[in-house]
Scaffold this motif. Structure first.
Motif, short mmCIF file in Angstrom:
data_model
loop_
_atom_site.label_atom_id
_atom_site.label_comp_id
_atom_site.label_asym_id
_atom_site.label_seq_id
_atom_site.Cartn_x
_atom_site.Cartn_y
_atom_site.Cartn_z
N GLU A 1 35.78 -102.04 35.94
CA GLU A 1 36.30 -101.98 34.57
C GLU A 1 37.04 -103.26 34.21
O GLU A 1 36.94 -103.75 33.10
CB GLU A 1 37.21 -100.77 34.41
N ASP B 1 34.40 -105.87 33.55
CA ASP B 1 33.78 -105.59 32.26
C ASP B 1 34.67 -106.02 31.11
O ASP B 1 34.20 -106.51 30.09
CB ASP B 1 33.44 -104.11 32.14
N ASP C 1 34.26 -109.73 30.61
CA ASP C 1 32.94 -110.17 30.14
C ASP C 1 32.99 -110.65 28.70
O ASP C 1 32.29 -111.58 28.33
CB ASP C 1 31.92 -109.04 30.26
N GLN D 1 26.73 -111.60 25.87
CA GLN D 1 27.44 -110.51 25.20
C GLN D 1 27.26 -109.20 25.96
O GLN D 1 26.27 -108.98 26.63
CB GLN D 1 26.92 -110.37 23.77
N LYS D 2 28.23 -108.33 25.82
CA LYS D 2 28.18 -107.04 26.49
C LYS D 2 26.90 -106.31 26.06
O LYS D 2 26.60 -106.20 24.89
CB LYS D 2 29.41 -106.22 26.12
N ASP D 3 26.16 -105.86 27.03
CA ASP D 3 24.86 -105.26 26.80
C ASP D 3 24.92 -103.79 27.18
O ASP D 3 25.24 -103.46 28.31
CB ASP D 3 23.83 -106.00 27.65
N ASN D 4 24.61 -102.92 26.24
CA ASN D 4 24.69 -101.49 26.49
C ASN D 4 23.34 -100.90 26.88
O ASN D 4 23.22 -99.69 27.00
CB ASN D 4 25.23 -100.76 25.26
N ARG D 5 22.32 -101.75 27.05
CA ARG D 5 21.01 -101.22 27.42
C ARG D 5 21.05 -100.61 28.81
O ARG D 5 21.83 -101.01 29.66
CB ARG D 5 19.95 -102.32 27.39
N LYS D 6 20.15 -99.66 29.00
CA LYS D 6 20.06 -98.96 30.28
C LYS D 6 18.59 -98.90 30.67
O LYS D 6 17.73 -98.65 29.82
CB LYS D 6 20.63 -97.56 30.12
N THR E 1 22.56 -100.46 34.40
CA THR E 1 22.94 -101.17 33.19
C THR E 1 23.13 -102.65 33.49
O THR E 1 23.16 -103.06 34.66
CB THR E 1 24.26 -100.61 32.63
N TRP E 2 23.29 -103.44 32.43
CA TRP E 2 23.54 -104.87 32.62
C TRP E 2 24.85 -105.08 33.37
O TRP E 2 24.96 -105.97 34.21
CB TRP E 2 23.57 -105.58 31.26
N SER E 3 25.82 -104.26 33.08
CA SER E 3 27.11 -104.35 33.80
C SER E 3 26.92 -104.12 35.29
O SER E 3 27.58 -104.76 36.11
CB SER E 3 28.11 -103.34 33.25
#
Length: 126
Positions: free
Chosen positions: A7, A10, A13, A25-30, A37-39
């Motif tokens: 966290e 993140d 980021d 940029q923070k990516d919320n794709r899964k 996830t990208w994280s």
């Protein structure tokens, strides 16, 4: 404790003050296959499956360009044929140097390089 650090990472980021390179940029794709996830990738440095490469392609390409920008990858040489490959690479390098010397009209250096090339060629590296 790992969740606390993830966290924290993140959170950083999205901040530009700690980064020299542009921040992705923070990516919320899964990933629809494995759920990563990208994280997850940023935290572990690994994708979960083959589909992740397609889902996160744009971000992964940027990361790879940044990682490989400063060094050229020349590959590994198989141990059984390393002498032959090294001799061929040396021969290629000498030919490049010879061409440069001739273009600079440095004929003394060119003659030395030419003699070394002929010697290597005589030893079987062509």
């Amino acid at each position: 404790m790992i969740d606390l650090f993830s966290e924290l990472f993140d959170m950083f980021d999205g901040m530009d003050m700690f980064s020299v390179q542009p921040v992705i940029q923070k990516d919320n794709r899964k990933c629809p296959v494995c759920g990563r996830t990208w994280s997850d990738f940023r935290r572990t440095g690994r994708f979960g499956c083959g589909e992740c490469y397609q889902v996160f392609r744009s971000g992964a390409e940027q990361v790879l360009r940044q990682a490989q920008a400063s060094s050229a990858h020349s590959g590994k040489i198989p141990s059984k044929s390393s002498a032959d490959i090294k001799a061929k690479r040396r021969l290629e390098e000498l030919r490049k140097q010879l061409k440069t010397a001739v273009n600079k009209e440095d004929y003394e250096t060119a003659a030395k390089l030419h003699a070394e090339i002929k010697q290597l060629e005589g030893n079987g590296a062509k």
